[in-house]
Design an enzyme around this catalytic site. Structure first.
Site, PDB file in Angstrom:
ATOM      1  N   HIS A 141       0.865  -1.184   0.000  1.00 23.18           N
ATOM      2  CA  HIS A 141       0.000   0.000   0.000  1.00 23.18           C
ATOM      3  C   HIS A 141       0.902   1.234   0.000  1.00 23.18           C
ATOM      4  O   HIS A 141       2.019   1.192   0.523  1.00 23.18           O
ATOM      5  CB  HIS A 141      -0.833  -0.057   1.293  1.00 23.18           C
ATOM      6  CG  HIS A 141      -1.896   0.979   1.421  1.00 23.18           C
ATOM      7  ND1 HIS A 141      -1.626   2.274   1.809  1.00 23.18           N
ATOM      8  CD2 HIS A 141      -3.234   0.920   1.247  1.00 23.18           C
ATOM      9  CE1 HIS A 141      -2.753   2.954   1.872  1.00 23.18           C
ATOM     10  NE2 HIS A 141      -3.753   2.151   1.528  1.00 23.18           N
ATOM     11  N   ASP A 180       3.166  -4.519   8.176  1.00 22.82           N
ATOM     12  CA  ASP A 180       1.963  -3.704   8.041  1.00 22.82           C
ATOM     13  C   ASP A 180       0.763  -4.647   8.193  1.00 22.82           C
ATOM     14  O   ASP A 180       0.421  -5.388   7.271  1.00 22.82           O
ATOM     15  CB  ASP A 180       1.988  -3.028   6.671  1.00 22.82           C
ATOM     16  CG  ASP A 180       0.673  -2.337   6.335  1.00 22.82           C
ATOM     17  OD1 ASP A 180      -0.279  -2.429   7.131  1.00 22.82           O
ATOM     18  OD2 ASP A 180       0.597  -1.718   5.255  1.00 22.82           O
ATOM     19  N   GLN A 231      -4.461  -4.948   7.073  1.00 21.81           N
ATOM     20  CA  GLN A 231      -5.488  -5.863   6.558  1.00 21.81           C
ATOM     21  C   GLN A 231      -5.537  -7.175   7.326  1.00 21.81           C
ATOM     22  O   GLN A 231      -6.529  -7.889   7.262  1.00 21.81           O
ATOM     23  CB  GLN A 231      -5.221  -6.171   5.074  1.00 21.81           C
ATOM     24  CG  GLN A 231      -5.390  -4.991   4.145  1.00 21.81           C
ATOM     25  CD  GLN A 231      -6.832  -4.502   4.065  1.00 21.81           C
ATOM     26  OE1 GLN A 231      -7.778  -5.259   4.288  1.00 21.81           O
ATOM     27  NE2 GLN A 231      -7.004  -3.230   3.766  1.00 21.81           N
ATOM     28  N   LYS A 234     -10.255  -0.648  10.702  1.00 16.66           N
ATOM     29  CA  LYS A 234     -10.410  -1.842   9.855  1.00 16.66           C
ATOM     30  C   LYS A 234     -10.818  -3.059  10.688  1.00 16.66           C
ATOM     31  O   LYS A 234     -11.170  -4.094  10.151  1.00 16.66           O
ATOM     32  CB  LYS A 234      -9.112  -2.137   9.110  1.00 16.66           C
ATOM     33  CG  LYS A 234      -8.723  -0.986   8.174  1.00 16.66           C
ATOM     34  CD  LYS A 234      -7.910  -1.441   7.022  1.00 16.66           C
ATOM     35  CE  LYS A 234      -7.228  -0.286   6.334  1.00 16.66           C
ATOM     36  NZ  LYS A 234      -7.910   0.138   5.112  1.00 16.66           N
ATOM     37  N   CYS A 265      -4.781   2.378  -3.655  1.00 17.05           N
ATOM     38  CA  CYS A 265      -3.551   2.934  -3.042  1.00 17.05           C
ATOM     39  C   CYS A 265      -2.374   1.997  -3.242  1.00 17.05           C
ATOM     40  O   CYS A 265      -1.555   1.805  -2.329  1.00 17.05           O
ATOM     41  CB  CYS A 265      -3.747   3.220  -1.555  1.00 17.05           C
ATOM     42  SG  CYS A 265      -4.922   4.504  -1.232  1.00 17.05           S
TER      43      CYS A 265
HETATM   44  N1  PMP Z   1      -1.644  -0.709   4.647  1.00 19.77           N
HETATM   45  C1  PMP Z   1      -2.593  -1.482   4.101  1.00 19.77           C
HETATM   46  C2  PMP Z   1      -2.237  -2.867   3.649  1.00 19.77           C
HETATM   47  C3  PMP Z   1      -3.885  -0.982   3.968  1.00 19.77           C
HETATM   48  O1  PMP Z   1      -4.838  -1.745   3.415  1.00 19.77           O
HETATM   49  C4  PMP Z   1      -4.187   0.322   4.423  1.00 19.77           C
HETATM   50  C5  PMP Z   1      -5.581   0.904   4.297  1.00 19.77           C
HETATM   51  N2  PMP Z   1      -6.206   0.676   3.084  1.00 19.77           N
HETATM   52  C6  PMP Z   1      -3.162   1.070   4.993  1.00 19.77           C
HETATM   53  C7  PMP Z   1      -1.911   0.518   5.091  1.00 19.77           C
HETATM   54  C8  PMP Z   1      -3.393   2.448   5.512  1.00 19.77           C
HETATM   55  O2  PMP Z   1      -4.249   2.430   6.598  1.00 19.77           O
HETATM   56  P1  PMP Z   1      -4.811   3.794   7.234  1.00 19.77           P
HETATM   57  O3  PMP Z   1      -5.358   4.571   6.069  1.00 19.77           O
HETATM   58  O4  PMP Z   1      -5.854   3.354   8.191  1.00 19.77           O
HETATM   59  O5  PMP Z   1      -3.661   4.482   7.886  1.00 19.77           O
END
Ligand code: PMP
Length: 412
Positions: free
Chosen positions: A129, A206, A209, A232, A370
């Protein structure tokens, strides 16, 4: 009872905990398949937040009065709940942040300041991401480092042979997703951490998910940093977690300056607070933290193993049903996969599919999710993504597939 054996009545009861699931969208029953972007909130989480504001709202840590002490107790109890949820040995290794993004930025800045110098390398993967790319790129620019990227095979599985070859004495840190938000791939993070540790390289995972779907044990993983966002995992927006081993965190400088993170301040010099407060400048989201703790209790009550089993059934069933559609191309077919299905149909633009499904009350995500570098490597502009949670049902998948068939017929 296993979630697998759950009868309709029990699933109905769980769904009743989520008032939004009974909303009508354009007069149609909502089908919410955008859980990868954010999850819906059970009543108990919203009530916990309401209770905080209505009954014991006061700024924490500094107050001698009852409300402040009560709010502090709740916030610090939430930290303990998070530590237990992640199986962290020490509660001071849990830092509250605004979310995954801020947690990664914190480590990229602070670890970078303490441990990186020109010529060093950072290893990430192709399926990250943007939140796990850009902070490292910023560090690379600031300190003249090199970003190394682990490639993947056509199924969306990381190439571990190349990964091994990227680990060398210039590598300062590895930062990879536990679970891909686009492909659903569950990366072999335990093995990846072991390989990095053989060369004394720390690893950030990270878990944005992963935490809603997979039981996580940071001590068993032996991971150095693990990050996730509350929203999430059925908790509130605006709060998240950085778990970090204290051996690293103690050596890293603060990320932001302000109240809470200090021990003493004079105009000549400031000394910093101990963990976790050193990394928590300013008034924290002490109500959000209690909402997060409530969400974690809710999830634990159902049981992450049960959740994983139910979602796995949804994944298998959803994949099988989607493949009935002519021209269906599923993007991400890893052996170890969680409940995310990204797909394209023929030459139809994902955005058009998403728009028409929306009119039928079905929420899916479309676009690059993203993860533009991943899209570039796949040579596609984006995908349609259906991501499931434990409150989703096979009946919803049936309605989704019927709707999708209609949409595809209209757009073909
Ligand atoms: N890493 C991953 C794998 C994600 O799916 C996301 C959110 N889509 C993020 C980071 C970023 O999370 P946040 O916007 O809650 O900071």
């Amino acid at each position: 009872m296993s979630f697998n054996d759950m009868n309709k009545e029990q699933l109905h009861q769980i769904r009743a905990d989520f008032p939004i699931l009974t909303e009508k969208i354009y007069n149609k029953d909502l089908i919410y398949f955008d859980n990868g972007a954010t999850s819906q909130k059970p009543r108990c989480v919203v009530e916990k937040i309401e209770q905080g504001y209505y009954r014991y709202n006061a700024n924490i840590h500094r107050g001698v009065h009852y409300l402040s002490q009560k709010a502090t107790e709740e916030h610090e109890a939430a930290r303990t709940t998070v530590a237990e949820f992640l199986h962290a040995g020490k509660r001071e290794e849990i830092i509250f942040t605004r979310g995954t993004t801020e947690a990664i930025n914190l480590v990229a800045f602070s670890f970078g300041e303490a441990f990186c110098k020109a010529g060093d390398e950072i290893v990430i993967s192709v399926l990250e991401h943007h939140s796990n790319i850009v902070p490292w790129q910023m560090l690379c620019e600031r300190k003249d480092l090199k970003l190394q990227v682990i490639p993947m095979n056509e199924n969306g599985e990381l190439d571990l042979e190349v990964y091994k070859s990227l680990l060398n004495d210039r590598t300062r840190i590895v930062s990879v997703a536990h679970l891909s938000n686009v492909l659903g791939t569950v990366n072999p993070v335990k093995e990846m951490i072991r390989l990095a540790h053989e060369k004394d390289i720390p690893v950030l995972i990270d878990g944005a998910q992963a935490v809603p779907h997979i039981p996580v044990d940071v001590e068993d993983l032996d991971v150095d940093f693990y990050v996730f966002s509350a929203h999430k995992i059925y908790g509130p927006t605006g709060i998240g977690v950085l778990y970090g081993k204290d051996i690293w965190l103690n050596k890293m400088p603060p990320y932001q300056g302000g109240g809470e993170m200090i021990q003493t301040v004079t105009f000549e010099k400031t000394t910093y607070n101990v963990l976790p407060f050193k990394f928590e400048a300013g008034t924290p989201d002490y109500i959000g933290s209690t909402g997060l703790a409530e969400a974690l209790r809710y999830v634990q009550n159902i049981g992450l193993e049960n959740i994983a089993a139910h979602e796995h059934e949804l994944l298998s069933y959803g994949t099988e049903r989607l493949l009935e559609i002519e021209g269906m191309r599923i993007i991400g077919t890893a052996n170890e996969k969680s409940s995310v299905i990204s797909f394209l149909v023929g030459k139809i633009h994902p955005y058009d599919i998403g728009m028409l499904l929306d009119k039928l009350g079905i929420a899916v995500r479309t676009g690059h999710h993203c993860a533009q570098p991943l899209m570039d490597s796949l040579k596609i502009p984006g995908t349609v993504r259906a991501s499931f949670a434990f409150y989703n049902t096979k009946e919803e998948i049936d309605l989704f597939v019927t709707a999708l068939k209609r949409v595809v017929a209209m757009l073909s």
